[in-house]
Scaffold this active site. Structure first.
Site, PDB file in Angstrom:
ATOM      1  N   ASP A 183      -6.759  -0.424   3.817  1.00 39.89           N
ATOM      2  CA  ASP A 183      -7.880   0.086   3.503  1.00 39.89           C
ATOM      3  C   ASP A 183      -8.477  -0.777   2.256  1.00 39.89           C
ATOM      4  O   ASP A 183      -7.772  -0.315   1.084  1.00 39.89           O
ATOM      5  CB  ASP A 183      -7.872   1.589   3.259  1.00 39.89           C
ATOM      6  CG  ASP A 183      -9.135   2.203   2.766  1.00 39.89           C
ATOM      7  OD1 ASP A 183     -10.161   1.370   2.862  1.00 39.89           O
ATOM      8  OD2 ASP A 183      -9.080   3.209   2.498  1.00 39.89           O
ATOM      9  N   HIS A 186     -15.539  -2.962   1.832  1.00 40.21           N
ATOM     10  CA  HIS A 186     -15.208  -2.842   0.392  1.00 40.21           C
ATOM     11  C   HIS A 186     -14.059  -3.579  -0.131  1.00 40.21           C
ATOM     12  O   HIS A 186     -12.970  -3.586   0.557  1.00 40.21           O
ATOM     13  CB  HIS A 186     -15.272  -1.354   0.034  1.00 40.21           C
ATOM     14  CG  HIS A 186     -14.299  -0.520   0.502  1.00 40.21           C
ATOM     15  ND1 HIS A 186     -12.793  -0.212  -0.060  1.00 40.21           N
ATOM     16  CD2 HIS A 186     -13.892   0.169   1.573  1.00 40.21           C
ATOM     17  CE1 HIS A 186     -12.266   0.475   0.492  1.00 40.21           C
ATOM     18  NE2 HIS A 186     -12.909   0.928   1.502  1.00 40.21           N
ATOM     19  N   GLU A 224     -14.437  -0.565   8.535  1.00 42.33           N
ATOM     20  CA  GLU A 224     -13.436   0.285   7.867  1.00 42.33           C
ATOM     21  C   GLU A 224     -12.304   0.538   8.501  1.00 42.33           C
ATOM     22  O   GLU A 224     -12.200   0.160   9.902  1.00 42.33           O
ATOM     23  CB  GLU A 224     -14.044   1.813   7.538  1.00 42.33           C
ATOM     24  CG  GLU A 224     -14.781   1.784   5.926  1.00 42.33           C
ATOM     25  CD  GLU A 224     -13.980   2.075   4.896  1.00 42.33           C
ATOM     26  OE1 GLU A 224     -12.819   2.106   5.112  1.00 42.33           O
ATOM     27  OE2 GLU A 224     -14.387   2.412   4.027  1.00 42.33           O
ATOM     28  N   GLU A 250     -16.265   1.356  -3.640  1.00 39.82           N
ATOM     29  CA  GLU A 250     -16.593   2.202  -2.768  1.00 39.82           C
ATOM     30  C   GLU A 250     -15.850   3.587  -2.447  1.00 39.82           C
ATOM     31  O   GLU A 250     -16.152   4.665  -2.387  1.00 39.82           O
ATOM     32  CB  GLU A 250     -16.349   1.810  -1.110  1.00 39.82           C
ATOM     33  CG  GLU A 250     -16.593   2.209   0.012  1.00 39.82           C
ATOM     34  CD  GLU A 250     -15.675   3.442   0.502  1.00 39.82           C
ATOM     35  OE1 GLU A 250     -15.884   4.114   1.407  1.00 39.82           O
ATOM     36  OE2 GLU A 250     -14.281   3.057   0.055  1.00 39.82           O
ATOM     37  N   GLU A 251     -14.519   3.397  -3.228  1.00 37.37           N
ATOM     38  CA  GLU A 251     -13.650   4.631  -3.329  1.00 37.37           C
ATOM     39  C   GLU A 251     -13.814   5.625  -4.055  1.00 37.37           C
ATOM     40  O   GLU A 251     -13.577   6.881  -4.114  1.00 37.37           O
ATOM     41  CB  GLU A 251     -12.202   3.995  -3.547  1.00 37.37           C
ATOM     42  CG  GLU A 251     -11.554   3.234  -2.566  1.00 37.37           C
ATOM     43  CD  GLU A 251     -11.126   4.267  -1.088  1.00 37.37           C
ATOM     44  OE1 GLU A 251     -11.421   5.030  -0.994  1.00 37.37           O
ATOM     45  OE2 GLU A 251     -10.618   3.602  -0.396  1.00 37.37           O
TER      46      GLU A 251
END
Length: 357
Positions: free
Chosen positions: A190, A67, A247, A224-225
């Protein structure tokens, strides 16, 4: 650009949920010469296709997802004095990134502000501050306690296009990669470290004398978050096959994982049980590379792949993680972790004997 330079560029670039344009531009730039076709779908995902053997009709397509969005903030309201109240975009708290400079991504201008609690030299009269002191109220610092000091009037903010809904990101001055010993530290590994894995995988596949059987889609997803919106859309609209999310992965005693260890292969997370054949295939790929993969059953964790699997938009799913200390905070990975994860992913995608296919 070198892989290290690309990672630093990715980390330095703002990419809040719904505002991933600059990250997407980097991905498209790097992929244009490495893949057969590159495009942006209706959800804003950047997608690169590597065509497989047209004569092999039995190999399923593989969609590999990382992502583009980062943990960030959104303006909840603009106060009459020009300060901003915020809500989080993703699971984070003020302490995850600390007080300090932020970038306010207005429609017409990007401004600098400071995320602040206020003075520690206060009494109970300043209740909002008082209740966060360990020797007083002892409440954890949360979003209702902090605000952004902008130094601007409401009229100036309006001209810059700063309103409710404006994204706010950790300032670029706090985004340098730090190398120490055998480790790398930074905010927003991330999922920028995972993007680096996909970009390196594209390069490796282009250079490989081996052929891959089925089509490979490298998917750089949006939002995505906040619910994996982009990943779910891509899983629904791309040809059916295996979906593998890449990830960062937590390294904690409860999962038996370590930042010193090999890539993490998840067998389940908070949303789904990953397909055993896919997870076993990733484990086998790691072992073929001489690595010691870390199998894990994760809680309080979700991915593009698990969201898609949980609602039935992909038939099979897996999760490959870069072992990461302090996920959703100041994250630390081993210096070789991106290369190790790339080795595993390439081996998984190339091997005709993979148990996942």
């Amino acid at each position: 650009m070198s892989p290290d330079a690309v990672l630093q560029e990715l980390v330095s670039t703002y990419g809040p949920c719904g505002h991933e344009d600059a990250i997407r531009d980097i991905c498209l730039r790097e992929l244009s010469a490495l893949t057969d076709e590159v495009w942006v779908d209706a959800a804003g995902n950047a997608i690169a296709l590597l065509r497989g053997d047209p004569g092999d009709t039995h190999a399923p397509p593989v969609r590999v997802m990382a992502h583009m969005d980062e943990l960030s903030m959104v303006v909840k309201r603009v106060e009459p004095d020009g300060t901003l109240r915020l809500s989080p975009l993703g699971t984070m708290y003020p302490g995850n990134f600390g007080l300090g400079p932020v970038a306010i991504l207005g429609r017409h201008e990007t401004l600098t502000g400071v995320l602040t609690l206020g003075s520690e030299h206060t009494t109970k009269e300043s209740q909002r501050i008082w209740e966060t002191k360990p020797d007083q109220g002892d409440k954890a610092l949360d979003w209702l306690h902090v605000y952004v000091f902008t130094g601007r009037t409401c009229a100036q903010l309006e001209r810059a296009g700063v309103t409710a809904g404006t994204r706010v990101a950790v300032h670029r001055s706090k985004r340098d990669l730090i190398r120490f010993g055998d480790y790398i530290g930074s905010y927003f590994l991330d999922d920028r470290a995972a993007i680096a894995v996909l970009l390196a995988t594209a390069q490796r596949l282009q250079d490989s004398p081996e052929s891959y059987r089925g089509d490979i889609y490298l998917v750089f997803t949006t939002a995505e978050e906040v619910g994996a919106n982009g990943g779910v859309y891509a899983a629904r609209t791309l040809p059916d096959g295996i979906t593998v999310a890449v990830e960062v992965g937590p390294t904690e005693q409860e999962y038996g994982t370590s930042v010193h260890g090999g890539p993490i292969v998840a067998y389940s997370d908070a949303l789904t049980v990953y397909d055993k054949t896919v997870a076993d295939g990733l484990m086998d790929a790691a072992k073929r590379q001489g690595l010691a993969p870390q199998p894990a059953v994760l809680g309080a964790f979700e991915s593009d792949a698990s969201h898609a699997k949980a609602i039935g938009t992909c038939p099979r799913a897996g999760l490959l993680c870069i072992p990461t200390l302090s996920t959703h905070g100041y994250e630390v990975i081993a210096a070789g972790a991106i290369s190790d994860a790339t080795d595993v992913l390439v081996s998984f995608l190339l091997s005709p004997g993979s148990s996942a296919t």
